[in-house]
Scaffold this motif. Structure first.
Motif, PDB file in Angstrom:
ATOM      1  N   THR A 136       0.854  -1.201   0.000  1.00  0.00           N
ATOM      2  CA  THR A 136       0.000   0.000   0.000  1.00  0.00           C
ATOM      3  C   THR A 136       0.878   1.235   0.000  1.00  0.00           C
ATOM      4  O   THR A 136       1.813   1.357   0.809  1.00  0.00           O
ATOM      5  CB  THR A 136      -0.921   0.023   1.226  1.00  0.00           C
ATOM      6  OG1 THR A 136      -1.735  -1.158   1.232  1.00  0.00           O
ATOM      7  CG2 THR A 136      -1.829   1.242   1.201  1.00  0.00           C
ATOM      8  N   LEU A 137       0.575   2.153  -0.906  1.00  0.00           N
ATOM      9  CA  LEU A 137       1.294   3.414  -1.017  1.00  0.00           C
ATOM     10  C   LEU A 137       0.362   4.542  -0.567  1.00  0.00           C
ATOM     11  O   LEU A 137      -0.663   4.817  -1.195  1.00  0.00           O
ATOM     12  CB  LEU A 137       1.742   3.654  -2.459  1.00  0.00           C
ATOM     13  CG  LEU A 137       2.444   4.981  -2.745  1.00  0.00           C
ATOM     14  CD1 LEU A 137       3.760   5.075  -1.971  1.00  0.00           C
ATOM     15  CD2 LEU A 137       2.686   5.149  -4.250  1.00  0.00           C
ATOM     16  N   PHE A 138       0.718   5.206   0.554  1.00  0.00           N
ATOM     17  CA  PHE A 138      -0.046   6.343   1.071  1.00  0.00           C
ATOM     18  C   PHE A 138       0.600   7.626   0.531  1.00  0.00           C
ATOM     19  O   PHE A 138       1.788   7.871   0.753  1.00  0.00           O
ATOM     20  CB  PHE A 138      -0.040   6.363   2.605  1.00  0.00           C
ATOM     21  CG  PHE A 138      -0.782   5.215   3.221  1.00  0.00           C
ATOM     22  CD1 PHE A 138      -2.148   5.279   3.455  1.00  0.00           C
ATOM     23  CD2 PHE A 138      -0.100   4.045   3.585  1.00  0.00           C
ATOM     24  CE1 PHE A 138      -2.828   4.213   4.034  1.00  0.00           C
ATOM     25  CE2 PHE A 138      -0.772   2.985   4.164  1.00  0.00           C
ATOM     26  CZ  PHE A 138      -2.146   3.063   4.387  1.00  0.00           C
ATOM     27  N   LEU A 139      -0.211   8.431  -0.145  1.00  0.00           N
ATOM     28  CA  LEU A 139       0.295   9.654  -0.761  1.00  0.00           C
ATOM     29  C   LEU A 139      -0.351  10.886  -0.128  1.00  0.00           C
ATOM     30  O   LEU A 139      -1.583  10.953   0.032  1.00  0.00           O
ATOM     31  CB  LEU A 139      -0.011   9.653  -2.270  1.00  0.00           C
ATOM     32  CG  LEU A 139       0.705   8.606  -3.109  1.00  0.00           C
ATOM     33  CD1 LEU A 139       0.217   8.672  -4.558  1.00  0.00           C
ATOM     34  CD2 LEU A 139       2.213   8.780  -3.040  1.00  0.00           C
ATOM     35  N   ASP A 140       0.484  11.836   0.220  1.00  0.00           N
ATOM     36  CA  ASP A 140      -0.018  13.147   0.638  1.00  0.00           C
ATOM     37  C   ASP A 140      -0.457  13.909  -0.604  1.00  0.00           C
ATOM     38  O   ASP A 140      -0.089  13.560  -1.739  1.00  0.00           O
ATOM     39  CB  ASP A 140       1.085  13.908   1.391  1.00  0.00           C
ATOM     40  CG  ASP A 140       0.653  15.297   1.797  1.00  0.00           C
ATOM     41  OD1 ASP A 140      -0.461  15.438   2.325  1.00  0.00           O
ATOM     42  OD2 ASP A 140       1.436  16.241   1.566  1.00  0.00           O
TER      43      ASP A 140
END
Length: 311
Positions: A136-140
């Motif tokens: 999972t890639l969490f992006l601001d």
């Protein structure tokens, strides 16, 4: 010969005859003058002297004030008498009915907009991933994928959004970070892409719709309501609360406070404002290709940070 006839006295002048001299009146004696002065003084005293008139002015003003006060008292008595009539049950019902008609005829004033728009609480827990073991890639959002500002508009921007915040429509001018479209498409091929932003949902959702119009890139969206308040105004993004395994999670953010709970899962980026030659997303994409060969994304991040420090 001398005449012995006595000489006659001259005739006395006749009254009214021309050429006759009128004898002057005799001057009054000092006693007569004093009596005349006394009579003039007595007449002046009876008429009233100017000093006496001035002395009587306060009395006249007081009399006028008393008359005004009595008139005011009479008016107050009439007013209280009318109020006493209105105090009867029948009159009170009639007055209330008239007030109801008056209130219904005029629309109520609109409520004032809140000074600070309320933040809707949002759970950070995400549904189970469609593919177990998928990273999972969490992006601001702000200063990581885009930069936005309100009036005045910048010299260059890519699009605008106009959310309603606190009852007021506000225009935001949005500039996309160079290479953001290619980065998002490539990241979605290997990662579950989740936007985790501290921005308000009213604003951020409109920006994300422009970045992902087909809805094929962002699997989930987390807004300010899903952040944790650190107690000093800082908003923290707790990856553990999302339900994703930390050994399979990566967060990309320009604000170190955002990933203070899991710094070992963070890939820092420089804040983006308006640099057309910015290469940060290309660098992050190169890291993601390397991280695919590690079982634990935290080891890949540690190796990556060591390389950056050594260089």
């Amino acid at each position: 010969m001398v005449s012995r006839t006595p000489t006659k006295p001259p005739p006395s002048p006749r009254p009214g005859a021309s050429g006759c001299v009128t004898p002057s009146k005799p001057k009054p004696s000092p006693v007569a003058r004093r009596r005349q002065a006394l009579r003039r003084w007595s007449a002046t005293k009876r008429r009233g002297s100017p000093l006496k008139s001035l002395a009587s002015a306060p009395a006249a003003a007081a009399a006028t004030f008393n008359r005004s006060l009595r008139s005011c008292r009479r008016r107050l008595l009439k007013l209280f008498a009318r109020l006493a009539v209105l105090g009867s049950p029948r009159k009170r019902r009639a007055a209330a009915a008239g007030f109801q008609r008056l209130r219904s005829s005029s629309p109520p004033p609109p409520p004032p907009p809140p000074q600070h728009p309320p933040v809707r609480a949002q759970s950070a827990a995400l549904p189970l991933p469609p593919s177990p073991g998928r990273r999972t890639l969490f992006l601001d959002l702000d200063e990581t994928l885009i930069h936005s500002q309100t009036d005045p508009p910048p010299a260059r921007f890519d699009f605008t959004v106009r959310p309603v915040i606190g009852g007021q429509a506000i225009t935001f001018y949005v500039s996309k970070r160079p290479g953001v479209e290619a980065f998002l498409r490539a990241a979605a091929d290997s990662f579950e892409v989740v936007v985790f932003t501290a921005g308000l949902q009213e604003y951020a959702s409109l920006v994300l719709d422009r970045l992902d119009p087909d809805g094929t890139v962002f699997a989930h969206r987390l807004y300010r309501g899903a952040c944790r308040n650190a107690g000093d105004g800082r908003l923290v993004k707790d990856l553990a609360a999302t339900g994703r395994a930390l050994d399979l999670a990566v967060i990309v953010d320009d604000n170190p406070n955002a990933y203070a709970l899991q710094p070992e899962n963070a890939v820092p980026v420089a804040p983006f404002v308006d640099d057309d030659n910015d290469q940060e997303l290309q660098r992050v994409l190169a890291f993601l290709d390397v991280a695919a060969g590690f079982d634990d994304t935290r080891e890949a991040i540690r190796y990556y940070k060591d390389l950056i420090t050594a260089s």
